[in-house]
Design an enzyme around this catalytic site. Structure first.
Site, short mmCIF file in Angstrom:
data_model
loop_
_atom_site.label_atom_id
_atom_site.label_comp_id
_atom_site.label_asym_id
_atom_site.label_seq_id
_atom_site.Cartn_x
_atom_site.Cartn_y
_atom_site.Cartn_z
CG ASN A 23 42.89 30.53 41.42
OD1 ASN A 23 42.58 31.37 40.58
ND2 ASN A 23 43.88 29.68 41.26
CG HIS A 54 43.50 35.37 46.20
ND1 HIS A 54 43.56 34.06 45.77
CD2 HIS A 54 44.56 36.00 45.61
CE1 HIS A 54 44.62 33.91 44.99
NE2 HIS A 54 45.23 35.06 44.85
CG HIS A 78 49.09 34.28 47.63
ND1 HIS A 78 50.09 34.95 46.96
CD2 HIS A 78 48.08 34.12 46.75
CE1 HIS A 78 49.68 35.20 45.72
NE2 HIS A 78 48.47 34.71 45.56
CD GLN A 123 46.92 29.75 39.72
OE1 GLN A 123 46.10 28.83 39.67
NE2 GLN A 123 46.94 30.72 38.83
CD GLU A 150 48.83 31.23 44.57
OE1 GLU A 150 47.59 31.25 44.59
OE2 GLU A 150 49.48 31.93 43.78
C1 GAL Z 1 47.71 34.82 42.38
C2 GAL Z 1 46.84 34.87 41.16
C3 GAL Z 1 47.28 36.03 40.32
C4 GAL Z 1 47.24 37.32 41.11
C5 GAL Z 1 48.02 37.15 42.40
C6 GAL Z 1 47.90 38.33 43.33
O1 GAL Z 1 47.33 33.77 43.21
O2 GAL Z 1 46.91 33.64 40.47
O3 GAL Z 1 46.48 36.13 39.16
O4 GAL Z 1 45.91 37.67 41.37
O5 GAL Z 1 47.56 36.03 43.11
O6 GAL Z 1 48.42 39.48 42.76
#
Ligand code: GAL
Length: 382
Positions: free
Chosen positions: A104, A130, A206, A315, A342
């Site tokens: 995040n 990330h 993820h 998330q 997530e």
């Molecule tokens: C998620 C995040 C999104 C976007 C995605 C990757 O974890 O919350 O905003 O960045 O990853 O594309």
């Protein structure tokens, strides 16, 4: 003769018998291509004969997850690619990876720890996302140790991220273990980490799920329940304002199962461009370390997934940036054709002293567990 002994030895190592007399097999591996710098990537297979997972050493990434539907028909329910090259392409939006050191966002890639200011890569407009760039945990090749016992098959991935990688302090040794039990259609992920300097750690997986099968359409008809009364409110760059808001009366209320597509229009024209929210999970039952995070159901196939975790938040991200990239078997991953659940600590915790801490100290050991449990909707309690 020597050769025969060698082959017999290999066979014995691969197929052994426990003290209880159950036989079990070491997880198999196969080559999965190479990194751009020429490092070999391996793919490990875990199975209990009913569900099967394949995990790559690149990013300790969950590449395939085959799960039965109401008729016993298997489908691969996560997005990904057929080789390491796909995972290194610009189309990879963190598919199935182990995400960190801090998943995040971290506001402006900056934080202060023990009086020192640290600057990380800003790879998401003005923010850090990330774990950063090419030394993020999702981008490196991990060491694998496959194992099997009378309870199931597992593979432990380990990686030491050197002091200063992506701007983070401390030599951080991370271990991620994937495990499929013999007697349960579940994929368990266990994380541990140790460090030699205080440093923030927030690890997640993820995986992008589509319980009808990856590449088979959108997830707007999936039903979702999230065990959370509140969420972390965010600013326009998706950084928490510090306020924990109730989901009551908002399109974020998933306390009872709701079709994902039901109210997504209400969050579509906002900064999150769909669901991209961090839910503060309700407390676990008394005396239990794991709490229910979410239940995702595909009403057509009746595949159902319960997500349980020791983490305080999840998330929900509904694949708002998927752009029709071509993945496994040439399948197309359209806008909203998968969602991520997530499990993690709150975003930007390192800049919010009131949030549960993500700081790992040299004297401590980080531990975290998440379970993805599969069943058929209606066959067991939801
Ligand atoms: C998620 C995040 C999104 C976007 C995605 C990757 O974890 O919350 O905003 O960045 O990853 O594309």
């Amino acid at each position: 003769m020597l050769r025969t002994l060698f082959i017999t030895g290999l066979f014995m190592a691969a197929s052994m018998t426990t003290a209880q007399g159950n036989s079990f097999d070491q997880p198999a591996s196969s080559p999965f291509g190479k990194t751009k710098s020429g490092e070999a990537v391996e793919l490990y297979t875990l199975t209990n004969g009913k569900i099967t997972a394949k995990i790559a050493t690149l990013g300790a990434t969950l590449v395939q997850l085959h799960v039965p539907d109401k008729d016993g028909k298997l489908a691969d329910v996560i997005l990904g690619w057929d080789d390491a090259a796909g995972y290194q392409s610009d189309d990879n939006q963190y598919f199935g990876c182990t995400t960190g050191r801090v998943c995040n966002r971290i506001a402006k890639g900056k934080f202060k720890l023990d009086g020192k200011e640290y600057t990380l890569a800003t790879n998401n407009d003005v923010n850090h996302l990330h774990g950063g760039l090419d030394k993020a945990l999702s981008k490196v090749v991990w060491k694998a140790r496959p194992y099997a016992n009378d309870k199931g098959q597992g593979v432990e991935f380990t990686y030491t991220s050197p002091d200063g990688d992506e701007g983070y302090p401390g030599n951080l040794t991370v271990s991620v273990t994937y495990f499929i039990p013999t007697d349960n259609n579940a994929l368990r992920i266990n994380y541990t980490a140790t460090t030699d300097k205080a440093t923030p750690v927030n690890l997640t997986n993820h995986a992008y799920f589509n319980l009808a099968g990856a590449g088979s359409g959108t997830i707007l008809d999936h039903n979702l329940r999230i065990n959370a009364d509140s969420f972390t409110a965010v600013d326009d760059t998706l950084i928490p304002t510090g306020e924990i808001k109730s989901v009551e009366g908002t399109p974020l209320d998933f306390r009872k199962p709701v079709r994902i597509g039901e109210r997504i229009d209400q969050v579509d024209k906002t900064s999150t461009q769909g669901y991209d929210h961090n839910y503060v999970l309700n407390a676990p039952e008394e005396g239990k370390p794991m709490r229910l995070a979410a239940v995702l159901t595909d009403p057509a196939s009746k595949r159902q997934m319960r997500v349980m975790t020791t983490e305080p938040a999840v998330q929900l991200y509904t694949g708002n940036f998927l752009k029709g990239q071509k993945g496994k078997d040439g399948k197309t991953y359209a806008h909203r054709s998968a969602c991520c659940l997530e499990t993690q600590h709150y975003p930007d915790s390192v800049n919010h002293p009131k949030f549960p801490t993500t700081i790992l100290k040299p004297s401590d050991k980080f531990t975290s567990q998440t379970v993805f449990q599969f069943s058929i909707a209606g066959a067991a309690k939801e």
